[in-house]
Enzyme design. Structure first.
Site: not given
Length: 311
Positions: A184-185, A228
């Site tokens: 995950d960003i 994301e």
């Protein structure tokens, strides 16, 4: 007595064959019970690249095509073994149909009929054009399927691709070790809010490249499964191997140094959760993904920009 009957039957059949097929566009051949060619039209000689009028034994024809790499395409390193297996099929049933291809790229739909007291009558039809059309349609269909299962922005697999992978792994991957990397960003919404969605799309493409740079295995499947959120499924990779990939991705992301004005780190970072286990059914895949997701959650809540392994 059988030999006399066979000779009589052949003598009665040959004039009809010559009259019907000598000028046709269909490949026609007749082998006697000893498997020696007794009749062939001009298309047969063209397809097999044999001298017109020659009447070889079937085995000798195959050997010559294989030796000269002309006529019928015979792909084998052991021609005698190939002949033995093919010869078993020739008279195993009264009628059979099969496809053959030629060295010059043609496809022939061949039928062989066993005629009692005569031999084998072979009839071949050129299906090259139909074959090419079918191949083209299959290619277009596969391309459409790929597009439907590909995230347009990152060119990674999407959730449809994940569903397909799950089905394939359930059918073919039982008792194989599968590792899942959930990625995950960090702080991606503030990134979009501060720099805009166009810049956000550029960031996603860059991160997809970073993720792809982290592994070398042909059996690692990267997917974008959310705005994301990314997932890598690695087949035949244990927890140690998957962890090495995760840490390499993290290092490559830091080295990329994409500026992030709304992050304390000052650049875009990733949080990663890693889980590994044997696949036995679809439920075990769900468990694996859930464990990787929990490990990702732990990375998020203990400082981000790190790898956490499922406990």
């Amino acid at each position: 007595m059988k030999s006399d009957n066979a000779s009589t039957s052949l003598a009665a059949l040959l004039p009809s064959l010559k009259q019907l097929f000598e000028g046709s566009g269909t490949m026609v051949c007749l082998y006697n019970e000893a498997d020696t060619l007794v009749y062939a039209n001009h298309i047969f000689y063209e397809v097999t690249a044999l001298p017109p009028g020659s009447l070889p034994h079937w085995r000798d024809m195959i050997r010559e095509n294989h030796r000269s790499n002309k006529g019928l395409l015979i792909e084998t390193d052991d021609i005698e073994d190939w002949l033995a297996r093919a010869e078993q099929r020739r008279r195993s049933v009264p009628y059979r149909q099969f496809e053959i291809d030629t060295v010059d790229g043609r496809w022939i739909l061949m039928s062989e009929t066993v005629i009692p007291n005569v031999g084998i009558l072979g009839v071949g039809v050129d299906i090259t054009r139909a074959k090419h059309t079918t191949t083209l349609l299959q290619h277009e269909y596969q391309q459409a399927l790929v597009e439907a299962e590909t995230d347009a922005l990152t060119r990674m697999g999407n959730r449809r691709a994940l569903d397909r992978l799950r089905r394939l792994l359930t059918l073919n991957g039982q008792n194989r070790v599968i590792s899942a990397l959930m990625i995950d960003i960090d702080w991606f919404k503030p990134y979009n809010d501060s720099l805009g969605h166009l810049q956000g799309d550029e960031c996603l493409r860059a991160i997809a490249d970073v993720i792809r740079s982290g592994f070398r295995s042909e059996e690692a499947y990267p997917l974008r499964i959310g705005g994301e959120e990314f997932l890598i499924l690695m087949v035949d990779a244990d927890l140690q191997s998957a962890t090495q990939v995760a840490r390499r991705i993290l290092r490559n992301m830091r080295a990329r140094a994409i500026p992030h004005p709304a992050s304390e780190a000052g650049q875009v970072t990733l949080s990663i959760g890693v889980a590994s286990g044997k696949v036995t059914d679809d439920a075990s895949i769900s468990t694996l993904l859930d464990e990787a997701d929990k490990a990702l959650y732990q990375s998020k809540h203990t400082g981000r920009d790190q790898v956490t392994l499922a406990s």
